[in-house]
Design a protein around this motif. Structure first.
Motif, short mmCIF file in Angstrom:
data_model
loop_
_atom_site.label_atom_id
_atom_site.label_comp_id
_atom_site.label_asym_id
_atom_site.label_seq_id
_atom_site.Cartn_x
_atom_site.Cartn_y
_atom_site.Cartn_z
N GLY A 118 0.83 -1.21 0.00
CA GLY A 118 0.00 0.00 0.00
C GLY A 118 0.86 1.25 0.00
O GLY A 118 0.56 2.23 -0.70
N ALA A 119 1.94 1.21 0.79
CA ALA A 119 2.84 2.38 0.85
C ALA A 119 3.51 2.61 -0.50
O ALA A 119 3.68 3.75 -0.94
CB ALA A 119 3.89 2.16 1.95
N MET A 120 3.85 1.52 -1.19
CA MET A 120 4.46 1.69 -2.53
C MET A 120 3.46 2.33 -3.49
O MET A 120 3.82 3.18 -4.30
CB MET A 120 4.91 0.32 -3.07
CG MET A 120 6.15 -0.20 -2.39
SD MET A 120 7.04 -1.40 -3.38
CE MET A 120 5.91 -2.73 -3.46
N ALA A 121 2.19 1.92 -3.39
CA ALA A 121 1.17 2.49 -4.27
C ALA A 121 0.98 3.97 -3.95
O ALA A 121 0.89 4.81 -4.86
CB ALA A 121 -0.14 1.72 -4.11
N LEU A 122 0.94 4.30 -2.64
CA LEU A 122 0.78 5.71 -2.25
C LEU A 122 1.97 6.53 -2.75
O LEU A 122 1.83 7.66 -3.23
CB LEU A 122 0.65 5.82 -0.73
CG LEU A 122 0.51 7.23 -0.18
CD1 LEU A 122 -0.77 7.90 -0.68
CD2 LEU A 122 0.51 7.23 1.35
#
Ligand SMILES: O=c1cc[nH]c(=O)[nH]1
Length: 448
Positions: A118-122
């Motif tokens: 999720g952090a990579m997507a954000l």
């Protein structure tokens, strides 16, 4: 929208807390199951099997998995109790703590892996929109948001998941539409298959079933707030099917289109899209992780409160939330063993619930063992000592060995998920019939 911080407990839900209707239950389970690892799982099937047969297998496997999820959810709705308080009835008060602790480890593992994805997507969104590329900051924002929302408790979570779920559905469907309108289905139908496939359709079926079982510790924690057993059963089946079909279907499409387009294999729809859809695809991935991790952190907190009944809900959420934020900083190390993790989780958790379902529906005639559920060392009938159901524990050990042997040492052509379930249920049923069931009593009306 009124939101208060949560003081959730492991006690049976009160009448006024049972406010989760059909739409809310569907949104909740869509929000949970539409998540990045499920997209990755769908993508993994291509090009070993055709996209059409992968999709049909996802459909059939998910329907079967849903039956198990719904039968557990209904126990939660009927009793108003969270998962590992219900498990006391089958494994004994102290026996259930072993599995509650195991669940904490497993769900924390999911939260770490998903949180990093999720952090990579954000990070992709912030890089594109604001030119800000900072993965550590994105980890803090993603997992911090999860912790802050979870601390609101079930009523706050239900409201936020409802909004997030509808947003995510609209975005995921428009990403799917965009993918289809850019590439078309004809090429997907004629996709060349792998010459050296490592997955057969039977194994794909097994993985789809294992995906359903990966959720099996959560239904009671949420569906105990449902208005009725009907709402609970229909809600979890509809929400699970919607979330899983969209996520795995998207994964299958992304897998096929990345091969057709000559891209390096990717789990991320944004990687094979252009323009504003890159940010939209990444936003779906980010939201999908936040909504799922909220549900996992809530269940981690409920499970740890079942182990330590004096632990308060906000303390449990803060403790696990902070630990998970710190663990997510491990970054790439978390992804290295993703699929091993999925396999191990399936192998260890499936027998736990095969035994609980058999105990509740077949052996104890849909009642819980009241003396274990409400055990205190003072009023326990035994007076003192530890409360274990030895037959359930022996069955679990045999079944876990069975699962691990047929998953790792001698993998079966048809996979081991369904077989492990049947093995555990049969052994428990036969041993209990041979050596006698534990004393079961109806719960008082307040608990039913
Ligand atoms: O958090 C979770 C729990 C079960 N299955 C998942 O994919 N994620």
């Amino acid at each position: 929208m009124e939101i208060h911080s949560g003081h959730d407990t492991i006690l049976p839900t009160s009448a006024e807390d049972r406010n989760l209707g059909l739409l809310g239950t569907i949104f909740l389970w869509t929000a949970a199951t539409l998540v990045t690892p499920t997209i990755m799982t769908g993508q993994m099937f291509i090009p070993d099997v055709t996209p059409y047969s992968a999709f049909m297998t996802v459909l059939i496997g998910s329907i079967l998995g849903c039956i198990a999820l719904a039968s557990v959810a209904i126990i939660g709705t009927k009793t108003g109790l969270p998962t590992f308080v219900i498990a006391r009835s089958t494994y004994g008060y102290h026996g259930s703590k072993i599995f509650a602790a195991l669940n904490v480890v497993i769900l924390a593992g999911w939260s770490l892996i998903q949180g990093y994805l999720g952090a990579m997507a954000l990070n992709k969104v912030t890089s594109l929109v604001f030119g800000l590329d900072n993965i550590v900051l994105c980890i803090f924002i993603t997992q911090g948001l999860v912790m802050v929302i979870t601390i609101l408790g079930h009523s706050g979570i239900q409201k936020i998941e409802g909004v997030a779920s509808s947003l995510m559905l609209i975005m995921a469907l428009s990403v799917t539409y965009k993918l289809l309108s850019e590439h078309g289905l004809t090429e997907v139908k004629n996709l060349p298959l792998s010459d050296t496939p490592s997955l057969t359709l039977a194994i794909v079926f097994d993985i789809v079933l294992a995906t359903a079982f990966s959720w099996i510790t959560l239904p009671c924690d949420y569906n105990r707030y449902c208005k009725s057993k009907k709402v609970s059963g229909i809600g979890i089946v509809s929400g699970y099917m919607l979330g899983t079909i969209i996520a795995m279907g998207l994964g299958i499409l992304v897998g096929a289109f990345s091969i057709i387009g000559g891209h390096t294999p990717t789990y991320d729809p944004a990687d094979i899209m252009q323009g504003k859809y890159v940010a939209l695809g990444s936003l779906v991935m980010f939201l999908s992780v936040v909504t799922t991790n909220i549900m996992s952190l809530y269940s981690v907190s409920m499970s740890s409160m079942s182990v330590l009944p004096k632990l308060r809900f906000p303390v449990a959420v803060l403790f696990w939330g902070i630990l998970i934020i710190l663990g997510t900083l491990l970054q790439e190390m978390l992804l290295a063993s993703f699929f091993d993790w999925v396999l191990l989780v399936g192998a260890l958790m499936i027998p736990v619930f095969a035994i609980i379902i058999t105990d509740y529906y077949l052996i104890n005639n849909r009642t819980l063992n009241d003396s274990s559920v409400n055990y205190t060392s003072v009023n326990n009938k035994a007076g003192q000592g530890l409360d274990f159901n030895i037959i359930a524990l022996i069955t679990y050990v045999l079944s876990a060995v069975f699962a691990i042997y047929f998953t790792y040492s001698a993998p079966l052509e048809i996979g081991s998920t369904a077989l492990t379930f049947v093995f555990a249920a049969t052994v428990y049923f036969v041993l209990t019939k041979l050596f006698g069931a534990r004393n079961s009593q109806n719960l008082s009306t307040a608990q039913l």
